[in-house]
Design a protein around this motif. Structure first.
Motif, PDB file in Angstrom:
ATOM      1  N   VAL B 145       0.875  -1.164   0.000  1.00  0.00           N
ATOM      2  CA  VAL B 145       0.000   0.000   0.000  1.00  0.00           C
ATOM      3  C   VAL B 145       0.916   1.219   0.000  1.00  0.00           C
ATOM      4  O   VAL B 145       1.885   1.259   0.774  1.00  0.00           O
ATOM      5  N   VAL B 146       0.638   2.183  -0.849  1.00  0.00           N
ATOM      6  CA  VAL B 146       1.441   3.405  -0.835  1.00  0.00           C
ATOM      7  C   VAL B 146       0.536   4.598  -0.580  1.00  0.00           C
ATOM      8  O   VAL B 146      -0.657   4.586  -0.914  1.00  0.00           O
ATOM      9  N   ALA B 147       1.097   5.608   0.056  1.00  0.00           N
ATOM     10  CA  ALA B 147       0.362   6.842   0.352  1.00  0.00           C
ATOM     11  C   ALA B 147       1.368   7.980   0.429  1.00  0.00           C
ATOM     12  O   ALA B 147       2.552   7.753   0.695  1.00  0.00           O
ATOM     13  N   SER B 148       0.899   9.157   0.181  1.00  0.00           N
ATOM     14  CA  SER B 148       1.754  10.333   0.282  1.00  0.00           C
ATOM     15  C   SER B 148       2.341  10.452   1.683  1.00  0.00           C
ATOM     16  O   SER B 148       1.704  10.065   2.668  1.00  0.00           O
ATOM     17  N   GLU B 149       3.544  10.984   1.767  1.00  0.00           N
ATOM     18  CA  GLU B 149       4.133  11.228   3.088  1.00  0.00           C
ATOM     19  C   GLU B 149       3.334  12.258   3.873  1.00  0.00           C
ATOM     20  O   GLU B 149       3.537  12.407   5.076  1.00  0.00           O
ATOM     21  N   PRO B 165       2.764  -4.528   3.581  1.00  0.00           N
ATOM     22  CA  PRO B 165       3.899  -3.630   3.342  1.00  0.00           C
ATOM     23  C   PRO B 165       3.427  -2.235   2.924  1.00  0.00           C
ATOM     24  O   PRO B 165       2.424  -2.110   2.207  1.00  0.00           O
ATOM     25  N   PHE B 166       4.130  -1.214   3.387  1.00  0.00           N
ATOM     26  CA  PHE B 166       3.710   0.174   3.165  1.00  0.00           C
ATOM     27  C   PHE B 166       4.894   0.988   2.668  1.00  0.00           C
ATOM     28  O   PHE B 166       6.029   0.770   3.051  1.00  0.00           O
ATOM     29  N   GLN B 167       4.584   1.959   1.824  1.00  0.00           N
ATOM     30  CA  GLN B 167       5.642   2.867   1.358  1.00  0.00           C
ATOM     31  C   GLN B 167       5.084   4.281   1.285  1.00  0.00           C
ATOM     32  O   GLN B 167       3.997   4.498   0.741  1.00  0.00           O
ATOM     33  N   GLY B 168       5.823   5.220   1.817  1.00  0.00           N
ATOM     34  CA  GLY B 168       5.452   6.625   1.692  1.00  0.00           C
ATOM     35  C   GLY B 168       5.942   7.180   0.362  1.00  0.00           C
ATOM     36  O   GLY B 168       7.022   6.809  -0.114  1.00  0.00           O
ATOM     37  N   ILE B 169       5.147   8.054  -0.235  1.00  0.00           N
ATOM     38  CA  ILE B 169       5.492   8.660  -1.531  1.00  0.00           C
ATOM     39  C   ILE B 169       5.762  10.145  -1.296  1.00  0.00           C
ATOM     40  O   ILE B 169       5.026  10.805  -0.554  1.00  0.00           O
ATOM     41  N   ALA B 170       6.790  10.660  -1.952  1.00  0.00           N
ATOM     42  CA  ALA B 170       7.148  12.069  -1.783  1.00  0.00           C
ATOM     43  C   ALA B 170       5.991  12.977  -2.208  1.00  0.00           C
ATOM     44  O   ALA B 170       5.113  12.572  -2.976  1.00  0.00           O
ATOM     45  N   HIS B 171       6.021  14.189  -1.703  1.00  0.00           N
ATOM     46  CA  HIS B 171       4.963  15.135  -2.051  1.00  0.00           C
ATOM     47  C   HIS B 171       5.595  16.401  -2.611  1.00  0.00           C
ATOM     48  O   HIS B 171       6.797  16.643  -2.468  1.00  0.00           O
ATOM     49  N   GLY B 189       7.218  -1.984  -8.925  1.00  0.00           N
ATOM     50  CA  GLY B 189       6.356  -3.165  -8.865  1.00  0.00           C
ATOM     51  C   GLY B 189       5.777  -3.467  -7.499  1.00  0.00           C
ATOM     52  O   GLY B 189       6.141  -2.835  -6.494  1.00  0.00           O
ATOM     53  N   GLU B 190       4.810  -4.386  -7.475  1.00  0.00           N
ATOM     54  CA  GLU B 190       4.236  -4.911  -6.239  1.00  0.00           C
ATOM     55  C   GLU B 190       3.409  -3.891  -5.458  1.00  0.00           C
ATOM     56  O   GLU B 190       3.247  -4.015  -4.254  1.00  0.00           O
ATOM     57  N   VAL B 191       2.905  -2.850  -6.151  1.00  0.00           N
ATOM     58  CA  VAL B 191       1.991  -1.926  -5.480  1.00  0.00           C
ATOM     59  C   VAL B 191       0.560  -2.434  -5.696  1.00  0.00           C
ATOM     60  O   VAL B 191       0.107  -2.550  -6.835  1.00  0.00           O
ATOM     61  N   GLY B 192      -0.132  -2.741  -4.606  1.00  0.00           N
ATOM     62  CA  GLY B 192      -1.502  -3.232  -4.717  1.00  0.00           C
ATOM     63  C   GLY B 192      -2.527  -2.112  -4.631  1.00  0.00           C
ATOM     64  O   GLY B 192      -3.559  -2.149  -5.288  1.00  0.00           O
ATOM     65  N   SER B 193      -2.230  -1.105  -3.812  1.00  0.00           N
ATOM     66  CA  SER B 193      -3.208  -0.047  -3.569  1.00  0.00           C
ATOM     67  C   SER B 193      -2.515   1.293  -3.365  1.00  0.00           C
ATOM     68  O   SER B 193      -1.435   1.357  -2.781  1.00  0.00           O
ATOM     69  N   VAL B 194      -3.192   2.330  -3.839  1.00  0.00           N
ATOM     70  CA  VAL B 194      -2.713   3.691  -3.625  1.00  0.00           C
ATOM     71  C   VAL B 194      -3.754   4.426  -2.784  1.00  0.00           C
ATOM     72  O   VAL B 194      -4.943   4.445  -3.135  1.00  0.00           O
ATOM     73  N   TYR B 219      -1.254   0.743 -14.645  1.00  0.00           N
ATOM     74  CA  TYR B 219      -0.628  -0.162 -13.676  1.00  0.00           C
ATOM     75  C   TYR B 219      -1.630  -1.057 -12.938  1.00  0.00           C
ATOM     76  O   TYR B 219      -1.228  -2.021 -12.292  1.00  0.00           O
ATOM     77  N   GLY B 220      -2.910  -0.691 -12.991  1.00  0.00           N
ATOM     78  CA  GLY B 220      -3.906  -1.613 -12.443  1.00  0.00           C
ATOM     79  C   GLY B 220      -3.935  -1.794 -10.943  1.00  0.00           C
ATOM     80  O   GLY B 220      -4.109  -2.907 -10.458  1.00  0.00           O
ATOM     81  N   PHE B 221      -3.724  -0.746 -10.182  1.00  0.00           N
ATOM     82  CA  PHE B 221      -3.791  -0.855  -8.713  1.00  0.00           C
ATOM     83  C   PHE B 221      -5.181  -0.466  -8.221  1.00  0.00           C
ATOM     84  O   PHE B 221      -6.040  -0.014  -8.991  1.00  0.00           O
ATOM     85  N   ARG B 222      -5.386  -0.671  -6.931  1.00  0.00           N
ATOM     86  CA  ARG B 222      -6.633  -0.301  -6.283  1.00  0.00           C
ATOM     87  C   ARG B 222      -6.494   1.113  -5.739  1.00  0.00           C
ATOM     88  O   ARG B 222      -5.444   1.496  -5.227  1.00  0.00           O
ATOM     89  N   VAL B 223      -7.547   1.908  -5.853  1.00  0.00           N
ATOM     90  CA  VAL B 223      -7.504   3.286  -5.354  1.00  0.00           C
ATOM     91  C   VAL B 223      -8.406   3.421  -4.135  1.00  0.00           C
ATOM     92  O   VAL B 223      -9.625   3.208  -4.219  1.00  0.00           O
TER      93      VAL B 223
END
Lengths: 452, 452
Positions: B145-149, B165-171, B189-194, B219-223
């Protein structure tokens, strides 16, 4: 049934609250978006009409699911607090209600014999149990959580949500965790935590905590007590010896959950989780960029997974505990004792009457029984039919399904593995006085079904 | 400030509600445990005195954290419902309030353009986001899952709780998710949801949903849209084009969270999660032995992780939406627009005044700025000092910490990576009229600090 007399106490309290902020310039413009008073009145009346479509939860002839009317002081204090609408996430969002939460939670911890503790209110039992199992999982990563098969279904589901392995443990004919089955699971290894339910939601069964604590000495697991339903029975003086012993031992647990919105006279939205070791607070740590600047004191959001959380629940609980302290022998404890007396009396009548098959003797205030029948499937059908016939008599019971293992002595053909029974949570002290009326309505409903 | 006039509407509504159960024998004994009316009155007054120790949240001079007074109709309907105290877990626990929940949630879904949907209320934004991310994790097991910092810290923590697993995305400098950085994460790769935040809690930033939806095509992820704070701005007519476009696209999301207890005029304890695909209800399935016997209809507990849940929150929300429908151009929408106008006006004054360093132009109703200083550390110290000096002027702001990347044009020495700023959530429509008064108090406080 809905006593509106105490509503007159609300306005003076709101006005007293408003006196605390004398220095601000008056608001001359009305708060927006404005709605005409008549429109509000009309919508409230429509809401009231819609709300007529409910079971009569507040009346003693509602003797079904776990629903207990909040105490008037809790209702009023909750309504009072919504004028401020504090958020107990951070002190900035509710200084006063955060302090009241700490006092109220300390009162609950003291009921269990805990002085030092880490604890807070939650929106309910799900979040409280989730936090307890999350902490358990952090301390014993990869190891199983086990709970009785009669434990609340939330434990199985929440461990799945938390990705912690889970195992159900067999129970005995009283719906209590079977310690022999528990020991077998412990011998198989990798058990990190045992959930001990003091008051199962289905039958009010009390797991044998003292025996489980003895197993802990040998196997070294973590003990989480789910006392969401039964916790306040720690204060009752009329439990049977085994249940009494379990509640006496509750302070030996590592974590405890109790729901003030069940037996604690609170409106819904009030659970509580307590940890014996305050240092588990380290798992909650997080970096919030915007909440913690106004005070160096502990904010409740630093020891809670929930962010926004109703401070009103804390105000209501605090006020209730001021009126009805959590003391053995006090008015609050006597109310619980009356519920238990009602359950014992209903069970006694069921056990002595050939129309019924009695479940295990109640350990708290929940009674399980069924109309007699030749087979499990016939008993199930008749339970449902009595449930419906009783409702036509304005007596509202519940139906619950239990496994065959709980009724070894029932003389019937077991054509199904489970059987639907009648179930009453007698959560109102008034139930004690109303058992004769409940009984006569139940008898009429049952006669109708058995004659059909 | 606390209007008690409408309290008179409560008793008639309670009495109307009581008329729905005419067939039951009267209760002659008082509900137990009894507490003398005088004792209740005394405790309520003590609670009110304790509650004086708060910021004046209801007054427009409170312009700090996200705290918005509930609408009187919400307060009253909530109080009305606590007389019944329904539990919206199962229809047995609250037939009427469950129906009102479905109607109110359908109203919110319709605001986002959804007809078919699966949704329910939650105790708050944490549980709502937890459910959305839990479903996301079920659909894309093992993927990130990724989300803005700048997204709420709950996403990082809840994914940890859910073991996703989680990743912060720059803003960018407007605190919006940087789509170039997002694309880099997608390429890895391997991002399931934004997680797309429409209204960050710190700065009210609106992530560029349309651009993110274009990336989804590739890319076909979930929003998942976290609109806990900003969701109701879907109805506002005065957003800037980019924010407008993001809110117009919200119906393309797979799940949405909005908190009626933020901008929806509700007391705390009211979040909402919505799923576009009703079939995700399958993940919620569970076996409860005791709740679902009285009706074949859908129970809200079958599509919710929470078990006990306050039906009163649903009644309050339903009543509010009856008075103030979720319509563009309506009174409710106009209230939001006034908040935004207040924010634009405060930002304009800050940007034109040499005493201040302006943050990005507000996208909703939150303003970020700082007193000028030679270095980041001096600005931080002065923000804290102005916060305190303003409080002495009875103007209550908040302080929030932001990264250097948000202020590329501030002419100062960056001796620290982050800088503490002043922050105002202007959540009351009254704020628009009070900006001159807020400004003059802010100016006095700032002059004191800059002169020191």
């Amino acid at each position: 049934m809905f006593d509106t007399e105490t509503l007159a106490l609300l306005a003076p309290a709101v006005q007293r609250m408003a006196q605390g902020q004398p220095g601000l310039p008056a608001l001359t413009d009305a708060a927006q978006p404005a709605v005409e008073r008549d429109a509000i009145a009309a919508v409230l009346l429509r809401a009231a009409e819609r709300m007529q479509d409910n079971y009569p939860y507040a009346h003693p002839l509602y003797a079904g699911q776990m629903l207990k009317p909040p105490h008037p002081v809790a209702r009023l204090a909750y309504a009072l607090a919504t004028f401020v609408n504090p958020n107990n996430h951070a002190l900035d969002g509710g200084r006063a209600s955060s302090a009241m939460e700490r006092e109220a939670v300390a009162g609950i911890a003291a009921m269990f014999g805990w002085d030092a503790h880490l604890g807070h209110l939650t929106s309910g039992g799900t979040m409280a149990n989730l936090e307890a199992l999350w902490v358990a999982g952090q301390l014993h990563p990869g190891r199983r959580v086990v709970a009785s098969e009669q434990a609340h279904y939330t434990h199985g589901r929440i461990t799945e949500v938390l990705k912690i392995p889970f195992q159900g443990i067999a129970h005995d004919a009283r719906a209590r965790m079977d310690t022999t089955a528990l020991q077998a699971a412990l011998d198989a290894g990798e058990v990190g935590s045992v959930v001990v339910t003091l008051g199962t939601t289905a039958a009010g069964a009390v797991d044998p905590l003292p025996q489980i604590l003895r197993l802990r000495e040998r196997y070294g697991f973590r003990v989480h007590v789910d006392a969401a339903y039964g916790g306040y029975y720690r204060l009752a003086d009329n439990l049977a010896p085994e249940a009494r012993a379990a509640f006496e031992a509750i302070g030996e647990a590592d974590s405890i959950v109790v729901d003030p919105h069940k037996h604690g006279l609170q409106p819904y939205g009030c659970g509580c989780v307590l940890f014996k070791d305050p240092s588990v607070g380290r798992f909650y740590r997080h970096d919030s960029p915007y909440t913690y600047f106004s005070s160096k004191e502990l904010h409740l959001g630093e020891i809670s997974l929930e962010c926004s959380r109703a401070g009103a629940a804390a105000v209501a609980l605090w006020a209730t505990q001021q009126c009805l302290p959590l003391q053995r022998g006090g008015a609050f404890a006597q109310g619980l004792q009356a519920c238990r007396e009602a359950a014992l009396e209903l069970h006694r009548r069921v056990a002595e009457d050939s129309r019924f098959l009695p479940g295990p003797a109640p350990e708290l205030d929940i009674v399980v029984w069924a109309p007699r029948g030749a087979s499990a499937s016939e008993v199930s059908a008749r339970s449902q039919a009595v449930f419906e016939a009783a409702a036509r008599e304005d007596l509202h019971l519940a139906v619950a399904s239990f496994p065959r293992a709980m009724f070894p002595h029932w003389p019937l053909q077991w054509d199904t593995d489970r059987v639907a029974c009648l179930r009453s949570s007698l959560m109102k002290p008034e139930h004690r006085a109303w058992i004769p009326e409940i009984w006569s309505r139940l008898a009429r409903a049952t006669d109708t079904v058995l004659a059909a």
